[in-house]
Write an enzyme that holds these catalytic residues in place. Structure first.
Site: not given
Length: 261
Positions: A77, A142, A144, A149
């Protein structure tokens, strides 16, 4: 403490005594996967995550006998709108910790400037041009994977690279890890590899150290498989290994009762 192993769904899970041992185990696995690809094809194509969870793994890679001269490296990313010399740039992370240290045959970078959709298209074409032999990644706080997400991750995405929007929790993680001074300056969007791209590799390795990942690790191994916690999809991936250490496994009562090595 010895290494403890368990299988959760189709996912192999290994609990190592500490973070350096986690890094060493992951590095050995990576060296084996790269070596097998080179023996079979004469070269290897590897995706390497960036971030604090990968430090021990990358340090341990230096101890492995890997022929980097036939390895092509991709990353997962990049933020949209930042330059490759920005302190938080994932291009810079890969350049300083992988390219300049190990000198692979080629590094394919995701650019953060220019037309994001065109860049996602370009990178996807590179990824699809030949099989990916190894993916080395982490799990976000979280849950991901890359920047896929919660609530937005698509387990059957037809794309291999796409423009995504970061959740506030992911933005806070970047501030907490020291990559940005405040939420105000964390980019809101990024280009990310998708779940199908990440799981397409012949081997998938996931390093998840530190207590701040304990909740996400617990959900990964116990919650219903859904994009509410994207990392739960790892339990359906028989070619994946999750490496933990005591801090990141502190909420996993009973998961490792099955086998000890």
């Amino acid at each position: 403490m010895t290494t403890i192993e368990a299988t959760v769904g189709e996912l192999s899970v290994r609990l190592l005594p500490d973070e350096p041992a986690l890094g060493s185990a992951a590095a050995r696995g990576a060296a084996e996967a790269i070596g097998a690809a080179v023996a079979a094809n004469g070269s290897a194509r590897v995706v390497i995550a960036t971030g604090n969870s990968q430090y021990a793994f990358v340090e341990a890679l230096a101890e492995e006998d890997i022929d980097w001269s036939v390895v092509t490296v991709f990353h997962m990313d990049e933020y949209i709108g930042i330059d490759d010399d920005h302190p938080a740039s994932f291009q810079r992370w890969i350049r300083e910790r992988i390219e300049q240290r190990f000198h692979p045959a080629r590094v394919e970078y995701i650019g953060g400037r220019g037309d994001p959709q065109a860049e996602a298209d370009r990178y996807e074409a590179l990824l699809r041009s030949a099989p990916i032999d190894l993916v080395c990644m982490g799990i976000g706080e979280n849950g991901h994977l890359a920047f896929n997400e919660p609530g937005a991750a698509d387990f059957t995405d037809q794309r291999w690279a796409r423009v995504i929007t970061l959740t506030e929790e992911s933005q806070r993680q970047q501030v907490g890890e020291g990559h940005f001074a405040s939420m105000d300056v964390v980019p809101k969007t990024a280009i990310s590899l998708t779940i199908p791209a990440l799981l397409s590799a012949g081997r998938v390795q996931v390093c998840a150290p530190e207590s701040r990942k304990a909740k996400a690790v617990h959900e990964t191994l116990t919650a219903e498989i859904s994009n509410a916690c994207p990392a739960t999809i790892l339990r359906a991936c028989g070619n994946a290994v999750l490496f933990l250490e005591p801090r990141s496994a502190e909420l996993l009562d009973g998961v490792f009762d099955r086998a000890e090595v």
